[in-house]
Write a protein that holds these residues in place. Sequence first.
Motif, PDB file in Angstrom:
ATOM      1  N   ARG A   1      16.310  -0.547  -7.090  1.00 31.35           N
ATOM      2  CA  ARG A   1      15.731  -1.530  -8.012  1.00 31.35           C
ATOM      3  C   ARG A   1      14.497  -2.179  -7.403  1.00 31.35           C
ATOM      4  NH1 ARG A   1      21.160  -2.890  -8.805  1.00 31.35           N
ATOM      5  NH2 ARG A   1      20.930  -4.689  -7.431  1.00 31.35           N
ATOM      6  N   ARG A   2      14.565  -2.504  -6.116  1.00 27.62           N
ATOM      7  CA  ARG A   2      13.407  -3.113  -5.454  1.00 27.62           C
ATOM      8  C   ARG A   2      12.247  -2.129  -5.383  1.00 27.62           C
ATOM      9  NH1 ARG A   2      14.695  -6.530  -0.259  1.00 27.62           N
ATOM     10  NH2 ARG A   2      12.503  -6.871  -0.582  1.00 27.62           N
TER      11      ARG A   2
ATOM     12  N   GLU B   1       6.951  -0.477  -7.353  1.00 24.86           N
ATOM     13  CA  GLU B   1       6.066   0.506  -7.967  1.00 24.86           C
ATOM     14  C   GLU B   1       5.434  -0.047  -9.243  1.00 24.86           C
ATOM     15  OE1 GLU B   1       8.557   3.911  -8.489  1.00 24.86           O
ATOM     16  OE2 GLU B   1       8.404   4.510  -6.367  1.00 24.86           O
ATOM     17  N   ALA B   2       6.198  -0.802 -10.031  1.00 22.44           N
ATOM     18  CA  ALA B   2       5.653  -1.410 -11.249  1.00 22.44           C
ATOM     19  C   ALA B   2       4.581  -2.434 -10.901  1.00 22.44           C
ATOM     20  CB  ALA B   2       6.773  -2.061 -12.061  1.00 22.44           C
ATOM     21  N   ARG B   3       4.829  -3.255  -9.862  1.00 21.85           N
ATOM     22  CA  ARG B   3       3.815  -4.232  -9.430  1.00 21.85           C
ATOM     23  C   ARG B   3       2.556  -3.529  -8.924  1.00 21.85           C
ATOM     24  NH1 ARG B   3       8.234  -7.000  -7.144  1.00 21.85           N
ATOM     25  NH2 ARG B   3       7.700  -6.157  -5.093  1.00 21.85           N
ATOM     26  N   ASP B   4       2.741  -2.430  -8.198  1.00 20.66           N
ATOM     27  CA  ASP B   4       1.585  -1.686  -7.700  1.00 20.66           C
ATOM     28  C   ASP B   4       0.780  -1.078  -8.853  1.00 20.66           C
ATOM     29  OD1 ASP B   4       2.227  -2.312  -5.108  1.00 20.66           O
ATOM     30  OD2 ASP B   4       3.133  -0.356  -4.642  1.00 20.66           O
ATOM     31  N   ARG B   5       1.462  -0.549  -9.871  1.00 21.69           N
ATOM     32  CA  ARG B   5       0.754   0.000 -11.032  1.00 21.69           C
ATOM     33  C   ARG B   5      -0.024  -1.086 -11.756  1.00 21.69           C
ATOM     34  NH1 ARG B   5       5.427   2.911 -11.738  1.00 21.69           N
ATOM     35  NH2 ARG B   5       6.193   1.447 -13.293  1.00 21.69           N
TER      36      ARG B   5
END
Length: 174
Positions: free
Chosen positions: A48-49, A54-58
């Motif tokens: 989950r982390r 990955e979502a924050r990086d995108r």
Amino acid sequence: MDSISRFANDLSSWYWWLSVVFVGLAINLVSSYAKPPLDKWLDGRSSRRRLAREARDREFDEKASKIAADPTLLTLANQKANQAETRTQLAFILIGVNLILLFTVTSLPEPRSGMTTFLIVGLFALIPMHLLNLMKAMKGETAAEDLYRAARKKYRMPNPQLQPTPDGAAERNR
């Protein structure tokens, strides 16, 4: 010497050995039953982390690309990073002034008036709040500078999708 003889007596007694074996077996049983659920929970948390990261990086990459596409946005991102740096510096200065004032007020001779005591207590109460404000400002400064640097790096990279036009502007190929 008394503790050494007591330890020697404990080593020679059967109940000490029984308790050591019992505790060892209990720890072994608990760990064998607790380890698989704990490993599963840690694995789920880790995945989950990783997905959240990955979502924050995108999202960060999309923001940097959007800023890099427009020189005006790039300039505004630079101004935002400079403002965040100034905010951090002002927070440092405010903490320094508070500490100097606190040192000065606490160095006053006794007896202290009620106003002096109130000022000392107030300064002691404000310092943690100012430190939290400083940490928040430093975090904002880091985020703004990272975004500006990433956008500036993308702005400097050649974009094969953009083709120069006769008037000097760039036009996207479709």
